[in-house]
Design a protein around this motif. Structure first.
Motif, short mmCIF file in Angstrom:
data_model
loop_
_atom_site.label_atom_id
_atom_site.label_comp_id
_atom_site.label_asym_id
_atom_site.label_seq_id
_atom_site.Cartn_x
_atom_site.Cartn_y
_atom_site.Cartn_z
N LEU A 88 0.82 -1.20 0.00
CA LEU A 88 0.00 0.00 0.00
C LEU A 88 0.86 1.25 0.00
N GLN A 89 1.94 1.22 0.74
CA GLN A 89 2.84 2.38 0.77
C GLN A 89 3.50 2.59 -0.58
N GLN A 90 3.84 1.51 -1.29
CA GLN A 90 4.41 1.65 -2.63
C GLN A 90 3.42 2.30 -3.58
N VAL A 91 2.14 1.87 -3.53
CA VAL A 91 1.12 2.46 -4.41
C VAL A 91 0.93 3.93 -4.09
N LEU A 92 0.84 4.26 -2.80
CA LEU A 92 0.65 5.67 -2.41
C LEU A 92 1.84 6.52 -2.84
N ARG A 93 3.04 5.97 -2.75
CA ARG A 93 4.22 6.72 -3.17
C ARG A 93 4.19 6.99 -4.67
N ARG A 94 3.77 6.00 -5.47
CA ARG A 94 3.69 6.20 -6.92
C ARG A 94 2.58 7.18 -7.28
N LEU B 86 -1.38 14.40 -20.34
CA LEU B 86 -0.62 13.35 -19.67
C LEU B 86 -1.29 11.98 -19.80
N SER B 87 -2.62 11.99 -19.88
CA SER B 87 -3.34 10.73 -20.05
C SER B 87 -3.46 10.32 -21.50
N THR B 88 -2.82 11.09 -22.42
CA THR B 88 -2.80 10.84 -23.87
C THR B 88 -4.20 10.85 -24.48
N THR B 89 -5.16 11.53 -23.83
CA THR B 89 -6.50 11.64 -24.40
C THR B 89 -6.50 12.66 -25.54
N GLY B 90 -6.07 13.90 -25.24
CA GLY B 90 -5.87 14.92 -26.26
C GLY B 90 -7.09 15.26 -27.11
N LEU C 4 2.58 14.77 -8.51
CA LEU C 4 3.62 15.78 -8.61
C LEU C 4 3.91 16.12 -10.07
N VAL C 5 3.97 15.08 -10.93
CA VAL C 5 4.18 15.32 -12.36
C VAL C 5 3.02 16.13 -12.93
N LEU C 6 1.79 15.82 -12.53
CA LEU C 6 0.61 16.57 -13.00
C LEU C 6 0.68 18.03 -12.56
N PHE C 7 1.07 18.25 -11.31
CA PHE C 7 1.16 19.62 -10.80
C PHE C 7 2.22 20.43 -11.55
N VAL C 8 3.38 19.81 -11.82
CA VAL C 8 4.44 20.51 -12.56
C VAL C 8 3.96 20.87 -13.97
N THR C 9 3.23 19.96 -14.61
CA THR C 9 2.72 20.23 -15.96
C THR C 9 1.72 21.37 -15.94
N ILE C 10 0.81 21.38 -14.97
CA ILE C 10 -0.16 22.48 -14.85
C ILE C 10 0.56 23.80 -14.67
N ARG D 57 4.91 13.37 -19.84
CA ARG D 57 3.84 12.44 -20.19
C ARG D 57 4.35 11.00 -20.11
N VAL D 58 5.55 10.78 -20.64
CA VAL D 58 6.14 9.43 -20.58
C VAL D 58 6.36 9.02 -19.12
N MET D 59 6.87 9.92 -18.31
CA MET D 59 7.10 9.62 -16.90
C MET D 59 5.79 9.31 -16.19
N PHE D 60 4.75 10.08 -16.50
CA PHE D 60 3.44 9.87 -15.88
C PHE D 60 2.90 8.49 -16.20
N LEU D 61 3.02 8.08 -17.47
CA LEU D 61 2.53 6.77 -17.88
C LEU D 61 3.35 5.64 -17.25
N ILE D 62 4.66 5.85 -17.15
CA ILE D 62 5.51 4.82 -16.53
C ILE D 62 5.12 4.63 -15.07
N ILE D 63 4.83 5.71 -14.37
CA ILE D 63 4.46 5.62 -12.96
C ILE D 63 3.16 4.86 -12.79
N LEU D 64 2.15 5.19 -13.62
CA LEU D 64 0.85 4.54 -13.49
C LEU D 64 0.87 3.10 -14.00
#
Length: 371
Positions: free
Chosen positions: A49-55, A98-102, A61-67, A125-132
Motif C-alpha cells: 500500500l505504501q508503494q502504491v501511495l508513493r507512486r 498526460l493521459s494521452t486523451t488529447g 507531482l508530475v501533473l502539478f508541474v505540468t499544470i 507524459r512518458v514519466m506519468f505513464l511509466i508511474i501509473l
C-alpha cells in the motif's frame, strides 16, 4: 556419414530436442505449482500500500508541474471555446495531455509553447505513464519473477537444513543455527500454517506451506538433498509420521526430532530419527536444578543460549592440538566425539586427542557445527 546413417542421426537429434522440450515444460509446471506453496524471502521492506501511495504521489507531482508550466505560459495556448487559458484550462490541458486523451480544444499556438511541449511536457507524459502503468506491470510480472526465483533456488539448494514446524521450538532452532554461523539461505522452513510460513519469509527464510507428513511437501522443500532435518511439530504422533516420511525421502540426512513424552522416544528412533529431544523431561530437569541450585540453572541456560556469554559448541580438533591432552587446549574441553562415542574429559581414552576427533568446548567464540 553414410546415407542410411543420416536419418538415424537426425532422429536422435529430434529425440534429444523433444526430451529437452518436455523437461523444460515439466520444470516450468513444477515451478508454477511450487509457487503456490513456496514463499521466498521478502526482498522489499516497503508495504504494498505504501508503494502504491508513493507512486500516486509521484504522478500527482508530475501533473502539478505540468499544470504550472502551462499556466505560466498561458499566452502561448488557445482555447477553442473562449480563446483564453486560465488555471482551470491549464489543469484540464495537463490532465488530457498526460493521459494521452488529447481532445484538441486547448492547443499550444506559440513557438515557445510548442517547444516546451516537445522538450518538457512530452517527457513528463512518458514519466506519468511509466508511474501509473508500472504498478500494473509489477503486479502482472510478480508471479513470473516468483517462479524464476523458485526455479533458481531449487536448482542451487544442496546440503541445507530443513526445519519442520515454525512454532516456538522451530524459531529458537533457527535462531541457534544462524547464531552458529549458518546463513539463512541454507535454511528452509516447512509449516502447515500459512501465517507461520509468512513469518518465516519475513525473517528472510525460504518457506513451504503444506502438510509435512506428505512426500510432495517435503520434496518441495528439497528434503531429498538436505543434510539436516529438524522436526519440531506440536504433536508427537505428527512428529513420528514426519520422521518416517523424511527418512523415506532422504536416507542419509541427520534427523533431529523434538517430542513431548519420553515414551515416544523409541518409536521415533525406530522411525529413523538420529537424535530425539524430549521437551517435557528437559524442562522438568531444568526445573529441578533451578530448585536445588538457581546458579547452575542460569549457567545451563547461558550455555544453551548462543551469544549470551559462554557457548557450548562442537568443533573439529585443530592441527596443533593433535596428540595433546584436552586440558592443553586454549578453551575448556568437556568432551570429545570419537567415531560414534562421546568421551567426557575424565575418560582415560581421551588422554590424547586424535586427528578425527571433534571436541565439545565451553568458550566465547561461536563456530558453525556444520563445518
Amino acid at each position: 556419414m553414410k546415407a542410411d546413417e543420416r536419418p538415424q542421426a537426425r532422429g536422435t537429434r529430434l529425440s534429444i530436442v523433444r526430451s529437452l522440450w518436455y523437461r523444460s515444460r515439466t520444470e516450468a509446471r513444477d515451478d508454477a505449482e511450487a509457487g503456490r506453496s513456496i514463499s521466498m524471502p521478502t526482498l522489499s521492506t516497503i508495504p504494498p500500500l505504501q508503494q502504491v501511495l508513493r507512486r500516486l504521489a509521484m504522478a500527482l507531482l508530475v501533473l502539478f508541474v505540468t499544470i504550472l508550466i502551462v499556466y505560466v505560459d498561458a499566452d502561448g495556448y488557445t482555447d477553442n471555446s473562449d480563446g483564453s487559458v486560465d488555471l482551470l484550462d491549464a489543469a484540464y490541458y495537463a490532465t488530457v495531455t498526460l493521459s494521452t486523451t488529447g481532445y484538441g480544444d486547448v492547443t499550444p499556438v506559440s513557438d515557445t509553447a510548442r517547444l516546451v511541449n516537445i522538450l518538457v511536457i512530452t517527457p513528463l507524459r512518458v514519466m506519468f505513464l511509466i508511474i501509473l502503468v508500472g504498478t500494473t506491470l509489477e503486479v502482472l510480472t510478480e508471479r513470473t519473477r516468483q517462479q524464476v526465483r523458485i526455479h533458481r533456488w531449487r536448482s542451487r539448494t544442496r546440503d541445507h537444513v530443513v526445519v519442520i514446524g515454525y512454532g516456538t521450538k522451530g524459531r529458537h532452532a533457527v535462531q541457534t543455527l544462524t547464531g552458529q554461523g549458518i546463513s539463512r539461505d541454507r535454511i528452509v522452513v516447512v509449516d502447515a500454517q500459512r501465517k507461520a510460513t509468512g513469518a518465516a519469509a519475513d525473517d528472510g527464510l525460504v518457506s513451504v506451506t503444506g502438510d509435512a507428513t506428505r512426500t510432495d511437501t517435503l520434496i518441495k522443500a528439497e528434503v531429498q538433498s538436505a543434510a539436516h532435518v529438524i522436526v519440531a511439530p506440536q504433536r508427537d504422533e505428527t512428529a513420528t509420521l514426519i520422521t518416517l516420511t523424511a527418512r523415506q525421502v532422504n536416507k542419509h540426512a541427520t534427523i533431529v526430532v523434538a517430542v513431548r513424552e519420553n515414551e515416544n522416544v523409541p518409536l521415533l528412533q525406530q522411525s529413523g530419527a538420529d537424535t530425539v529431544i524430549t521437551s517435557s523431561s528437559s524442562a522438568g530437569r531444568l526445573l529441578g536444578v533451578s530448585m536445588v541450585s538457581p546458579s547452575v540453572a542460569r549457567l545451563l541456560e547461558d550455555l544453551m543460549t548462543l551469544g549470551s556469554g559462554l557457548d557450548l559448541i562442537e568443533r573439529a580438533v585443530r592441527e596443533e592440538e593433535i596428540g595433546n591432552s584436552p586440558r592443553a587446549c586454549a578453551d575448556l574441553v568437556v568432551a570429545a566425539v570419537r567415531g560414534k562415542e562421546v568421551l567426557d574429559y575424565t575418560d582415560p581414552r581421551l588422554s590424547k586427542l586424535q586427528p578425527r576427533d571433534r571436541v565439545i568446548t565451553v568458550s566465547r567464540p561461536v563456530q558453525s557445527t556444520l563445518e
